[in-house]
Design a protein around this motif. Structure first.
Motif: not given
Length: 143
Positions: A54-65
């Motif tokens: 879940e932590e990695e997903k949030q990190k990737r989502l923040a990078e994409m944003a």
């Protein structure tokens, strides 16, 4: 059951059958192996790798944003630059028209109008009408 050649290819013969001596035996060729097809990439089936936490997903989502906002900013600056450039070019054209003598302005205006109207060809209005003469109706009074 039958002879060796007869049962080899799936031919069912009655028990005790013996082929005639003068019988013509046609050999059957085994099927040719298929030629190797050129390599075609296919998407691998199955899992695509270890599942993200879940932590990695949030990190990737923040990078994409962040990438998306950066892309939008670049896009808007490019659009603004092009709009400014077009406005500056239009101002320069207007300055050139006002700087010319009145009769030259009229000629320039008509040339510009002709260019905008028939941009795809360099034909004048009279050449354009002459080319389209076959579209006119016969016997019309506008000739």
């Amino acid at each position: 059951a039958g002879g060796g050649w007869a049962t080899k290819y799936g031919l069912q013969l009655p028990p005790g059958f013996v082929p005639k001596k003068d019988a013509v035996v046609v050999p059957v060729e085994p099927p040719k192996p298929k030629e190797a097809e050129p390599f075609r990439w296919t998407r691998p089936k199955g899992p695509k790798g270890p599942a993200l936490s879940e932590e990695e997903k949030q990190k990737r989502l923040a990078e994409m944003a962040a990438d998306a906002t950066q892309h939008e900013e670049r896009r808007w600056t490019k659009i603004k630059h092009l709009d400014d450039k077009a406005a500056q070019q239009k101002e320069e054209e207007e300055k050139e028209l006002t700087a010319q003598r009145p009769q030259d302005r009229d000629v320039a205006f008509l040339q510009k109008l002709n260019k905008e109207t028939y941009m795809s060809t360099g034909d004048t209005l009279s050449e354009r009408v002459a080319k389209r003469v076959h579209y006119r109706e016969r016997g019309s009074t506008d000739e």
